[in-house]
Design an enzyme around this catalytic site. Sequence first.
Site, mmCIF file in Angstrom:
data_model
loop_
_atom_site.group_PDB
_atom_site.id
_atom_site.type_symbol
_atom_site.label_atom_id
_atom_site.label_comp_id
_atom_site.label_asym_id
_atom_site.label_seq_id
_atom_site.Cartn_x
_atom_site.Cartn_y
_atom_site.Cartn_z
ATOM 1 N N THR A 183 0.805 -1.244 0.089
ATOM 2 C CA THR A 183 0.016 0.069 -0.044
ATOM 3 C C THR A 183 1.018 1.307 -0.021
ATOM 4 O OG1 THR A 183 -0.034 0.102 2.432
ATOM 5 C CG2 THR A 183 -1.830 -1.181 1.396
ATOM 6 N N GLU A 329 -5.731 -2.640 -1.998
ATOM 7 C CA GLU A 329 -6.388 -3.869 -1.375
ATOM 8 C C GLU A 329 -7.565 -4.633 -2.240
ATOM 9 O OE1 GLU A 329 -5.611 -0.988 -0.313
ATOM 10 O OE2 GLU A 329 -5.017 -1.101 2.196
ATOM 11 N N LYS A 439 -13.546 19.029 9.809
ATOM 12 C CA LYS A 439 -14.539 19.395 11.206
ATOM 13 C C LYS A 439 -14.500 20.760 11.637
ATOM 14 C CE LYS A 439 -16.973 16.748 14.483
ATOM 15 N NZ LYS A 439 -17.143 15.570 15.517
ATOM 16 N N TRP A 444 -19.160 18.338 9.335
ATOM 17 C CA TRP A 444 -18.134 17.976 8.641
ATOM 18 C C TRP A 444 -18.248 18.568 7.194
ATOM 19 C CZ3 TRP A 444 -14.719 14.816 10.703
ATOM 20 C CH2 TRP A 444 -15.039 14.173 11.873
HETATM 21 P P1 AMP Z 1 -4.322 3.142 -3.590
HETATM 22 O O1 AMP Z 1 -4.523 2.027 -2.823
HETATM 23 O O2 AMP Z 1 -3.081 3.893 -3.718
HETATM 24 O O3 AMP Z 1 -4.867 2.910 -4.964
HETATM 25 O O4 AMP Z 1 -5.295 4.211 -3.103
HETATM 26 C C1 AMP Z 1 -6.783 3.861 -2.748
HETATM 27 C C2 AMP Z 1 -7.506 5.351 -2.405
HETATM 28 O O5 AMP Z 1 -7.655 6.175 -3.611
HETATM 29 C C3 AMP Z 1 -8.939 5.124 -2.113
HETATM 30 O O6 AMP Z 1 -9.117 4.615 -0.826
HETATM 31 C C4 AMP Z 1 -9.517 6.263 -2.273
HETATM 32 O O7 AMP Z 1 -9.379 6.946 -1.235
HETATM 33 C C5 AMP Z 1 -8.686 6.745 -3.639
HETATM 34 N N1 AMP Z 1 -9.438 6.743 -4.802
HETATM 35 C C6 AMP Z 1 -9.395 5.539 -5.471
HETATM 36 N N2 AMP Z 1 -10.303 5.847 -6.662
HETATM 37 C C7 AMP Z 1 -10.844 7.004 -6.148
HETATM 38 C C8 AMP Z 1 -12.148 7.596 -6.918
HETATM 39 N N3 AMP Z 1 -12.362 7.241 -8.219
HETATM 40 N N4 AMP Z 1 -12.354 9.007 -6.623
HETATM 41 C C9 AMP Z 1 -11.769 9.286 -5.485
HETATM 42 N N5 AMP Z 1 -10.976 8.593 -4.601
HETATM 43 C C10 AMP Z 1 -10.411 7.641 -5.208
#
Ligand code: AMP
Length: 540
Positions: A183, A329, A439, A444
Site C-alpha cells: 500500500t 487492497e 471538522k 463535517w
Molecule cells: P491506492 O491504494 O494507492 O490505490 O489508493 C486507494 C485510495 O485512492 C482509495 O481508498 C480512495 O481514497 C482513493 N481513490 C481511488 N479511486 C478513487 C476515485 N475514483 N475517486 C476518489 N478517490 C479515489
Amino acid sequence: MSTKSTMMNVSLSLPHMVERIGRVFPHVEVVSRMPDKSLHRTNYGRIHRRAKQLASALVNEGIQKSECVATLMWNHYAHLEAYLGIPSTGAVIHTLNLRLSPEDIAYIVNHAEDKILIIDDVLLSMYEQFRDQVSFKKVIVVPLTGDPVDECYTNYEDFIASGDPDFCYPDIDENDPAGMCYTSGTTGRPKGVVYSHRSTALHSMAEAMCDSLAISQHDTVMPVVPMFHANAWGLPYTSVLVGAKQVLPGPFLDAESLLDLYESEQVTLSAGVPTIWMAIKEAREAEPDRWKTAPNMRMAVGGAAIPESLFRAFDKFDMKIIQAWGMTESSPIATLGLLKNNLTDIDEDDQYKYRIKQGVPCPFVEVRIIDDEGQEQPWDGESPGDAELRGPWITGSYHKDEGAEDKFSKDGWLKTGDVCNIDSEGYVKLTDRTKDLVKSGGEWISSVDLENAIMDHPDVIEAAVIAVYHPRWDERPLAVITVKEGRQVTKEDVHLFLKDKFAKIWLPDAVETLEEIPKTSTGKFMKLKLREMYKDWKWS
Ligand code: AMP
C-alpha cells in the site's frame, strides 16, 4: 440422495492465460517506448515464449514456490514478461514502487523477503542507493538502453536465453499467491497485499466485461498507471486474458508524449490518475487540432476524485472518462462509474451527476456503509459512513497479518477508510478519506467536494483542500491551488465561484497559490505534506 456438482474443479491460474496468448493471439502486438523514445515492437507469441524461458531460468536459479521476485521497472515488454513468467513458476511477482525513497524500498524488500531483483538498467542508480540495506541472491538487469550490463549483474537477455521455452508449469492451486503490492502507506508503514491466481483471473474477467471497461481483442490498451501501482489496475492481465494489443509508455508520462502514442498507435483505452488527465486536457486545449486520437477512446480514471469539468472537457475531445474506484487492497477495481441503462435518457446535466460518483459495485463485490455507531446505512444517497468491501478480489488480510486490528471488521469486511454514501440506483459516492474530512464547529466538510468544485473554475488547474487548526472552529478548510499561466485566482474569486454550490461555512477561509501541489508516489495530492506545510498557519 443429495445432488453434487458435476463440474470440473480446474484452477483459475495465470499459466492458462500465458498459454492462451501463445496459441490464440501470437500475432497481437505489444509496443513499448524505450528510454531513447524509440518504439520496441514485439508480440504475444514472443512474450509467451520468453515468459516461459524466464520461468524456467528462475526455477534453475532455485526460486521456490511462494518466494518473491521483485521488479523495479517502468511499463514495458520485459515487465509484462515478468508479470507472466514469475507467477508461472509458483513464485510471486513483487512490484516495487520506483517513486518511493531508497529507505522505504529497502524496508519493503526486506519485509517481503524478496530473493531476486529484476531491474531496468536506467534505474540502477536508484538501486545503488539502497543496495547496502538489502541482500538479493541475484540482480538481473534489463538492458533497455542497449549499453553493456556491468559484470556484477546478470544480463536479462542472457538469463532468458538460459531458460527452456518448453518449461513445464508446476501444479498451481488457484488460491496460491501470484503477485504482491505494498500500500502507499500514507499513515504508518506500507503493508503488503498479496493477490492470488484466482483473484487475478476473476478481476481480469470482471474488468473485461461489457458493462465495465469492455476490453476485448479489438482494443489497444495503454496503462499509464504504473505497473507497480496495483498491477497497473490489472490492465496488463486483462489485456492478456482477452488478447488485446498493449502499448506500454516506458518512462515518459508527460502529456505530449502520451498523446503522441495515443495517436500513433490509435489507443482505444487508457488508464491513469486525474493529474495525468489534467495535463492532457491542458495540452489538447492549447492545440486542439494537433492530435487525432481513436474515435470513442475510453479512459479509466481513478485513484483520486475527478472534477465534473474534466468529464465535460474530455467528452468534447471524444475521449470518454470512465471513473473507477478502488485501492491496492481491492486489486484495485471495486466500483465503476458507467451510466446505467435507465439513466441514459435523463437530462445531460443530471447524467454528469451520476458520472462524477464513484460508480456501482462490480459483480461479486459488495459495498456497505457503516456509521460511527457501527450501524449499516441505507442506500438513500445521503447517509454517510465508512465504506467497507467484501469480494473475491478484495484482500482479507495483509502480508504477515499486519494491520488486521483496525483494517477489518469483526465479520471480515475490509474497512476502506473512505467516507461514502450509496444512492438508491446503487452508485457509491466518495465524500472524503476519513482522515481528510474537515471538522468545523461540529460540522463535517468534505475536502473532496470542495476540491472538485474549485477545479471546475476555468483558471484553476489543480486544487487540494486541507483542514487547518482554528482556535474557534476547531478546523477550517484551506485550499491550495495551481493556476493557468498568467492567471490569478483570489479567495474572493473562489468564494464567488462556489457561493451557489455550498453553504457559507463550507467556503475555504484561505486560498494559497503554489507553483506545484506536492504529490504522492502514485500521483495523488500529498495531504500529509500540505498539512505539515500549513501546520503553523495563522488565520487573519
Ligand atoms: P491506492 O491504494 O494507492 O490505490 O489508493 C486507494 C485510495 O485512492 C482509495 O481508498 C480512495 O481514497 C482513493 N481513490 C481511488 N479511486 C478513487 C476515485 N475514483 N475517486 C476518489 N478517490 C479515489
